[in-house]
Design a protein around this motif. Sequence first.
Motif, mmCIF file in Angstrom:
data_model
loop_
_atom_site.group_PDB
_atom_site.id
_atom_site.type_symbol
_atom_site.label_atom_id
_atom_site.label_comp_id
_atom_site.label_asym_id
_atom_site.label_seq_id
_atom_site.Cartn_x
_atom_site.Cartn_y
_atom_site.Cartn_z
ATOM 1 N N UNK A 1 0.171 4.168 2.557
ATOM 2 C CA UNK A 1 0.472 3.918 3.759
ATOM 3 C C UNK A 1 1.772 3.786 4.221
ATOM 4 N N UNK B 1 1.681 -11.464 -5.024
ATOM 5 C CA UNK B 1 2.941 -12.246 -5.335
ATOM 6 C C UNK B 1 3.142 -12.972 -4.145
ATOM 7 N N UNK C 1 0.672 -1.199 -0.111
ATOM 8 C CA UNK C 1 -0.094 -0.075 -0.030
ATOM 9 C C UNK C 1 0.919 1.025 0.210
ATOM 10 N N UNK C 2 0.861 1.967 -1.141
ATOM 11 C CA UNK C 2 1.987 2.957 -1.425
ATOM 12 C C UNK C 2 1.485 4.246 -0.412
ATOM 13 N N UNK D 1 -2.785 -3.690 14.391
ATOM 14 C CA UNK D 1 -4.005 -3.528 13.309
ATOM 15 C C UNK D 1 -3.941 -1.934 12.973
ATOM 16 N N UNK D 2 -4.006 -1.855 11.635
ATOM 17 C CA UNK D 2 -3.625 -0.345 11.086
ATOM 18 C C UNK D 2 -5.019 0.558 11.696
ATOM 19 N N UNK E 1 2.673 -13.152 -0.111
ATOM 20 C CA UNK E 1 1.895 -12.446 1.189
ATOM 21 C C UNK E 1 2.839 -12.454 2.371
ATOM 22 N N UNK F 1 -1.630 -9.116 3.464
ATOM 23 C CA UNK F 1 -2.281 -9.179 2.325
ATOM 24 C C UNK F 1 -1.298 -8.508 1.342
ATOM 25 N N UNK G 1 3.989 -15.952 3.718
ATOM 26 C CA UNK G 1 5.019 -16.576 2.699
ATOM 27 C C UNK G 1 6.395 -15.949 2.865
ATOM 28 N N UNK H 1 -1.127 -4.729 9.950
ATOM 29 C CA UNK H 1 -2.424 -5.369 8.959
ATOM 30 C C UNK H 1 -3.638 -4.822 9.404
ATOM 31 N N UNK H 2 -4.442 -4.712 8.245
ATOM 32 C CA UNK H 2 -5.976 -4.092 8.697
ATOM 33 C C UNK H 2 -6.667 -5.297 8.937
ATOM 34 N N UNK H 3 -6.218 -6.492 8.913
ATOM 35 C CA UNK H 3 -6.880 -7.708 9.397
ATOM 36 C C UNK H 3 -7.523 -7.888 10.854
ATOM 37 N N UNK H 4 -8.709 -8.014 11.032
ATOM 38 C CA UNK H 4 -9.149 -8.152 12.594
ATOM 39 C C UNK H 4 -9.588 -9.884 12.624
ATOM 40 N N UNK H 5 -9.333 -10.556 11.429
ATOM 41 C CA UNK H 5 -9.876 -12.024 11.485
ATOM 42 C C UNK H 5 -9.031 -12.691 12.548
#
Lengths: 322, 131
Positions: free
Chosen positions: B16, B68, B13-14, B115-116, B70, B65, B73, B93-97
Motif C-alpha cells: 500500500x 505494536x 502494509x508495504x 476506506x481503501x 494501532x 490495524x 493508540x 483503512x480497509x475496515x468497514x466496521x
Amino acid sequence: MKNIWGVDIEVGTNMLDLIHDPADRARAKHNFDQALQGKHLMVDEEYGDENLNRLFWENRYSPMYSQQGQIVGLTVFVTDITWRKNNEIELQRSLRLVNQQNQRLLNFSYIVSHNLRSHTSNITGLLDEVTTARNETERQEMISYLRQASNALDRTITDLNEVVAIQANVDLKTEMLSLHRYVDQTIRLLNEQITAKNATVRNNVPKEMLVKHNPAYLESIIFNFLSNALKYSRPDEPPLIAFDCSYTEKGGVLLQISDNGLGIDLAKNGDKLFGMYKTFHNNPSARGIGLFITKNQIEALGGRVEIESTVGQGTTFKIYFA
Amino acid sequence: MNPINEICIIDDDRIYQIVMAKNIARADSSVKVQQYLDSTEALAAFSAALAAGEPLPQVVLLDINMPKMNGWDFLAALLALTPQPKTVIYIVSSSIAPQDHERAAKFPVVRQFMVKPVHKDTLDQLLRGEL
C-alpha cells in the motif's frame, strides 16, 4: 403443601412455622401480611419442595372478610407453573446463545471484509502501476509486488476458510479425552523446540481428568498454547511452562497453561489478543492467526478462554471446557 | 485548506505504501512524502519535531490495524503530546466496521475516514486541499 414447602400441615398449625427455608418463610409472611392488609395479589414465586427442588408457582393471595367487613383471614390459590417457567428460561438461554452467535458472525464478516479488501485494493493499485510503468524494470518490480499481494490474498483466504470450517461445524464429533495424555503427546511433538530452548514443561494434569471435546481441536489447542509459550519466552531465563487442571465450582474442567515468558500488556492489548492477524512481540514468524483459531476451537464446543499476564513475568491462559 | 505540500503515510502494509507514494508522485511530484511502516517510529519523529518546535506534516494518512501500536493508540499518544495538533489526519483503512467509523468521528483531529482503496479522484481532491 408438601409439594410447595416440603411439609404437610395440620389444621391449627401456623403455616409459616413449617417453612424450612428462611428466605421462603420471609417471602410467604410478606405475602400473607399484604393479604391481611386487604390487598389482592398474584405473584410468580419459586419455592423448594421436599427434595429441595425449586419449583415455580403462580400464587393468588386474597383477604377473607367477615360479615361485618373485617379481615379475618386470607386465601391462597396455588398453580404449578414450573413447566412454563422452565420453558421460558430455556427460551431465554437459546435467545442469548443465538444473539452471541450472531454478534460473532457479524464481527467475523467485518474481519473477512477487512482482510480481503486490504489485499484486493493493493492488487487494483498495482495493476494500475503495471500499466503505467515508465520502463520495463519498473514494470517487473510492480509485477513482483503483484505476485506478493496475490500470495498474501491466497493465504488470507486459506486462513479464513479454516475459521469458517470451525464455525460452520455444527455437529462436531466429540469424545471423552484424557487431557493428561494430550498434553504428554504435545510435549513429545514439540520436544525439539523444548530442548533447544532449554525449557522445562510440567504436565500436572491428573491422569483421570477427562474433557468432552473434538480430538483434532484439542490437539490443536494444546499445541498452540505450548508452542506460543515456547516462542514468547524471556531470553534471560530458561522457560518454565506448567499445565494444571482442576474442576470448577460448576463441575466444568479448567485447564491452565502458565509460563514465565515475556508476558503481554493486557491493559493495552487485552481486547485485541484473540483477534485475527494481531501480533505483539515483533516476532518475524508470528502471523497472528494462532490464538484466533484456538479461541474459535474452544468456543465451537461451548468453552471459553481467559488470560492473565504481567509483562516481564509471564502469562497464564485459562481454558474452561463446557 | 491550502494545497498540500507534505504528506505522512503511517501504515504497516508495504505494498500500500509503495502504491500510495507512486500515486501521490504522479498526481503532484512536488509533494513531499514521509513513510512509516511502524507507527511507533512515526510517533517518535512527531515527538522530536514538536520538541524542536518544527511543524508536523500537513497531512497524515493513518492506518488502524497495525502491530505494536494501532491507529487509535497512535492518535491517543499524539494528543497526549499536543492536544490540538497542527496537522490534518485522515484514517485510511480497509475496515468497514461501523464501530471503527464511529470511533474515528469522535476525534476532532480526524478529518475523514477513507476506506481503501483511495481512488485517484479522491487523492487529487485531497492534494488540492479540497477534502
